[in-house]
Design an enzyme around this catalytic site. Structure first.
Site, PDB file in Angstrom:
ATOM      1  N   SER A 198      52.831  34.795  50.289  1.00 39.82           N
ATOM      2  CA  SER A 198      54.210  34.649  49.791  1.00 39.82           C
ATOM      3  C   SER A 198      55.193  35.462  50.627  1.00 39.82           C
ATOM      4  O   SER A 198      56.255  34.964  51.024  1.00 39.82           O
ATOM      5  CB  SER A 198      54.304  35.022  48.310  1.00 39.82           C
ATOM      6  N   HIS A 242      45.908  32.836  45.796  1.00 38.75           N
ATOM      7  CA  HIS A 242      46.945  33.879  45.790  1.00 38.75           C
ATOM      8  C   HIS A 242      47.375  34.079  44.326  1.00 38.75           C
ATOM      9  O   HIS A 242      46.536  34.392  43.487  1.00 38.75           O
ATOM     10  CB  HIS A 242      48.076  33.407  46.720  1.00 38.75           C
ATOM     11  N   HIS A 245      39.433  40.638  47.857  1.00 34.55           N
ATOM     12  CA  HIS A 245      40.777  40.763  48.428  1.00 34.55           C
ATOM     13  C   HIS A 245      40.692  40.701  49.946  1.00 34.55           C
ATOM     14  O   HIS A 245      39.696  41.134  50.534  1.00 34.55           O
ATOM     15  CB  HIS A 245      41.426  42.088  48.007  1.00 34.55           C
ATOM     16  N   ARG A 285      46.394  48.554  40.800  1.00 35.22           N
ATOM     17  CA  ARG A 285      47.223  47.792  39.843  1.00 35.22           C
ATOM     18  C   ARG A 285      46.335  47.305  38.696  1.00 35.22           C
ATOM     19  O   ARG A 285      46.750  47.251  37.545  1.00 35.22           O
ATOM     20  CB  ARG A 285      47.905  46.628  40.561  1.00 35.22           C
ATOM     21  N   ASP A 323      44.913  40.501  39.635  1.00 34.96           N
ATOM     22  CA  ASP A 323      44.906  39.374  38.697  1.00 34.96           C
ATOM     23  C   ASP A 323      43.800  39.448  37.639  1.00 34.96           C
ATOM     24  O   ASP A 323      43.787  38.650  36.708  1.00 34.96           O
ATOM     25  CB  ASP A 323      44.764  38.064  39.480  1.00 34.96           C
TER      26      ASP A 323
HETATM   27  N1  HAX Z   1      33.902  35.075  44.438  1.00 41.18           N
HETATM   28  C1  HAX Z   1      33.062  34.401  45.232  1.00 41.18           C
HETATM   29  N2  HAX Z   1      33.121  34.407  46.578  1.00 41.18           N
HETATM   30  C2  HAX Z   1      34.060  35.183  47.138  1.00 41.18           C
HETATM   31  C3  HAX Z   1      34.948  35.946  46.373  1.00 41.18           C
HETATM   32  C4  HAX Z   1      34.865  35.868  44.964  1.00 41.18           C
HETATM   33  N3  HAX Z   1      35.680  36.521  44.158  1.00 41.18           N
HETATM   34  N4  HAX Z   1      35.771  36.617  47.215  1.00 41.18           N
HETATM   35  C5  HAX Z   1      35.409  36.264  48.469  1.00 41.18           C
HETATM   36  N5  HAX Z   1      34.373  35.380  48.414  1.00 41.18           N
HETATM   37  C6  HAX Z   1      33.744  34.695  49.522  1.00 41.18           C
HETATM   38  C7  HAX Z   1      34.808  33.894  50.280  1.00 41.18           C
HETATM   39  O1  HAX Z   1      35.047  32.634  49.614  1.00 41.18           O
HETATM   40  C8  HAX Z   1      34.168  33.727  51.635  1.00 41.18           C
HETATM   41  O2  HAX Z   1      33.186  32.706  51.552  1.00 41.18           O
HETATM   42  P1  HAX Z   1      32.929  31.701  52.794  1.00 41.18           P
HETATM   43  O3  HAX Z   1      32.448  32.578  53.887  1.00 41.18           O
HETATM   44  O4  HAX Z   1      31.930  30.764  52.264  1.00 41.18           O
HETATM   45  O5  HAX Z   1      34.263  31.067  53.109  1.00 41.18           O
HETATM   46  C9  HAX Z   1      33.463  35.058  51.801  1.00 41.18           C
HETATM   47  O6  HAX Z   1      33.285  35.618  50.481  1.00 41.18           O
HETATM   48  C10 HAX Z   1      34.224  36.051  52.644  1.00 41.18           C
HETATM   49  O7  HAX Z   1      35.512  36.193  52.104  1.00 41.18           O
HETATM   50  P2  HAX Z   1      36.326  37.564  52.271  1.00 41.18           P
HETATM   51  O8  HAX Z   1      36.547  37.814  53.737  1.00 41.18           O
HETATM   52  O9  HAX Z   1      35.704  38.650  51.482  1.00 41.18           O
HETATM   53  O10 HAX Z   1      37.684  37.215  51.536  1.00 41.18           O
HETATM   54  P3  HAX Z   1      38.967  36.488  52.149  1.00 41.18           P
HETATM   55  O11 HAX Z   1      39.806  37.505  52.799  1.00 41.18           O
HETATM   56  O12 HAX Z   1      38.590  35.274  52.931  1.00 41.18           O
HETATM   57  O13 HAX Z   1      39.677  35.964  50.809  1.00 41.18           O
HETATM   58  C11 HAX Z   1      40.390  36.124  48.557  1.00 41.18           C
HETATM   59  C12 HAX Z   1      40.273  36.842  49.902  1.00 41.18           C
HETATM   60  C13 HAX Z   1      41.251  36.948  47.618  1.00 41.18           C
HETATM   61  C14 HAX Z   1      41.082  34.758  48.780  1.00 41.18           C
HETATM   62  C15 HAX Z   1      38.975  35.924  47.968  1.00 41.18           C
HETATM   63  O14 HAX Z   1      38.396  37.186  47.716  1.00 41.18           O
HETATM   64  C16 HAX Z   1      38.949  35.081  46.720  1.00 41.18           C
HETATM   65  O15 HAX Z   1      38.909  33.853  46.811  1.00 41.18           O
HETATM   66  N6  HAX Z   1      38.980  35.736  45.494  1.00 41.18           N
HETATM   67  C17 HAX Z   1      39.058  35.009  44.242  1.00 41.18           C
HETATM   68  C18 HAX Z   1      40.467  34.501  44.020  1.00 41.18           C
HETATM   69  C19 HAX Z   1      41.425  35.641  43.735  1.00 41.18           C
HETATM   70  O16 HAX Z   1      41.172  36.510  42.934  1.00 41.18           O
HETATM   71  N7  HAX Z   1      42.609  35.600  44.390  1.00 41.18           N
HETATM   72  C20 HAX Z   1      43.681  36.570  44.157  1.00 41.18           C
HETATM   73  C21 HAX Z   1      43.789  37.638  45.217  1.00 41.18           C
HETATM   74  C22 HAX Z   1      44.894  38.618  44.948  1.00 41.18           C
HETATM   75  C23 HAX Z   1      46.197  37.968  45.184  1.00 41.18           C
HETATM   76  O17 HAX Z   1      46.620  37.602  46.265  1.00 41.18           O
HETATM   77  N8  HAX Z   1      46.921  37.743  44.149  1.00 41.18           N
HETATM   78  O18 HAX Z   1      48.044  37.104  44.306  1.00 41.18           O
END
Ligand code: HAX
Length: 425
Positions: A233, A263, A309, A318, A364
């Site tokens: 964002s 996000h 994250h 938070r 979140d």
């Molecule tokens: N559950 C399962 N798998 C997860 C995970 C979770 N909570 N978090 C990361 N992973 C997986 C990723 O999908 C990725 O898998 P692939 O290699 O198969 O693609 C792997 O672990 C490596 O990911 P990472 O490097 O640790 O994490 P990223 O930086 O790629 O992504 C995310 C960060 C927040 C998008 C990710 O941790 C996620 O999808 N979390 C769940 C959704 C979530 O809570 N989002 C909110 C984040 C906070 C925010 O921005 N709020 O607005």
């Protein structure tokens, strides 16, 4: 007492000169290398953006202008916005002046409601919110002044005006959308004598005999306000703003990114997951039941929402602030107890799963159950609350960008063929 505008006006010329001289003196110094994995992997860790409003050290979490967010949790969001924009903590009189200024700007034009009323009844509240902001673009002072002809060094001033107008109107707009979209009855008008977030709580129309829902809104608005410059964002808002699109265009664009499930939409997904747990086990499950449920989620190819994250590698401060609030206000609530239990179980599961670099909860993971406790049960609305708060960070970053006269964004993209040649070399 110095108002936000007075403080900023005093600082801008010196800040601009400082950055100009700094860039001139060190223009060729390298600050980052980019690997093939980073280019294909969301530019993770590439240092190519500047954001002075906040930083997120992986081992500490959000720090706003040098202050860890935990130290700001009892401040009003107005004070945090002043801090974000100017780098200075306002005194009580300056906060009161800002609150008063925002209240004077809080009316949403009638044509915005007319636009929203024409939308399909099942529109997502984030679409209504983003569209409502875009519809107000004709109010932009920046666009008007730019069209009339304005010096680059003056850009920050109408940008600040637009941002103050926008931030002032967001609680009115968001609360009106809540009441319209979820059939809660007529809109509740702003009260000129209340603080920004407290009045937002009131305009939502949630019953609040103890005043704790208003406290939750104040905390919520502080905790989500900013998270440095590279998240989807903030970066989107910065990129759009760098074309000198005014804050209405830029913030609306940033919010469209916040609406993604990886996000800001994660807070709605997170509560949905916690409620599924409660329904499946008829209440708070045992640790083993929860562990199995988490594995079922992972084995079906889904993520555990609220965990992981892109930058953080510790429990998000938070999240800790929200759970502290929950322990004080609703420790016996079933959903809050499940969220607390999830915190004990999920990091272990994610570590064993071995993929997520950060197995800890993000912002979140806890906010949804607190909103639910106070009767905001419409998950789809949660990201709008996040958006009202995050607009403060996006706006403060825009104001600083215009003050520094930052350039239009235009990084170089390359083709996969170019990459293949480059790695050979
Ligand atoms: N559950 C399962 N798998 C997860 C995970 C979770 N909570 N978090 C990361 N992973 C997986 C990723 O999908 C990725 O898998 P692939 O290699 O198969 O693609 C792997 O672990 C490596 O990911 P990472 O490097 O640790 O994490 P990223 O930086 O790629 O992504 C995310 C960060 C927040 C998008 C990710 O941790 C996620 O999808 N979390 C769940 C959704 C979530 O809570 N989002 C909110 C984040 C906070 C925010 O921005 N709020 O607005």
């Amino acid at each position: 007492m110095a108002t936000l505008k007075e403080t900023l006006a005093k600082k801008v010329p010196a800040l601009r000169d400082e950055i100009k001289a700094f860039v001139k003196a060190h223009a060729d110094k390298k600050i980052s290398d980019v690997s093939v994995a980073q280019a294909y992997g969301g530019m993770r860790g590439v240092k190519a953006l500047v954001c002075d409003t906040s930083v997120v050290p992986p081992d500490k979490g959000l720090i706003i202008r040098g202050k860890p967010v935990a130290e700001l949790k009892n401040e009003l969001p107005e004070a945090v916005f002043y801090l974000l924009v100017t780098g200075e903590m306002p005194d009580k009189a300056a906060v009161e002046a800002l609150t008063k200024d925002l209240k004077a700007r809080s009316k949403v034009p009638d044509y915005v409601w007319s636009v929203l009323e024409t939308m399909p009844k099942d529109s997502h509240p984030m679409v209504m919110f983003s569209l409502g902001i875009l519809a107000m673009e004709k109010e932009s002072v920046f666009r008007k002044k730019y069209t009339e002809g304005m010096k680059k060094t003056d850009y920050w001033n109408p940008t600040l005006e637009d941002c103050l107008n926008l931030i002032a109107k967001l609680p009115t707009l968001a609360a009106g959308i809540y009441r319209m979209r979820f059939n809660k009855g007529a809109r509740i008008e702003p009260d000129p004598n209340m603080d920004w977030a407290g009045d937002f709580a009131r305009m939502l129309g949630v019953e609040d005999k103890t005043g704790e829902f208003a406290n939750l809104m104040r905390l919520y608005m502080v905790l989500h306000s900013d998270h440095e410059g590279g998240n989807v964002s903030a970066h989107t808002c910065h990129c759009v703003g760098s074309a000198l699109s005014d804050p209405y265009y830029a913030v609306s664009a940033g919010l469209n990114g916040l609406a993604g499930p990886l996000h800001g939409l994660a807070n709605q997904e997170c509560l949905r997951w916690v409620i599924m747990v409660k329904e499946k086990f008829g209440g708070v499950p045992t640790d083993d039941q929860l562990r199995q449920f988490a594995w079922d989620t992972l084995n079906s190819g889904q993520v555990i929402p609220g965990y992981g994250h892109a930058v953080l590698r510790v429990t998000d401060p938070r999240f800790a602030a929200f759970t502290e609030f929950g322990r004080r206000v609703c420790k016996d609530d079933d959903l809050f107890q499940i969220v607390d239990k999830v915190y004990n179980v999920i990091p272990g599961v994610l570590k064993e799963h071995g993929k997520a670099k950060d197995p800890w909860p993000n912002v979140d993971a806890a906010s949804g159950c607190l909103l639910y406790h106070f009767g905001i049960t419409e998950f789809e609305y949660y990201t709008v609350l996040f958006g009202v708060s995050r607009a403060m960070g996006m706006c403060s970053q825009l104001i600083v960008s215009r003050a520094l006269g930052e350039a239009i964004e235009r990084p170089k993209s390359v083709t996969t063929e170019w990459m293949k040649q480059a790695v050979k070399g």
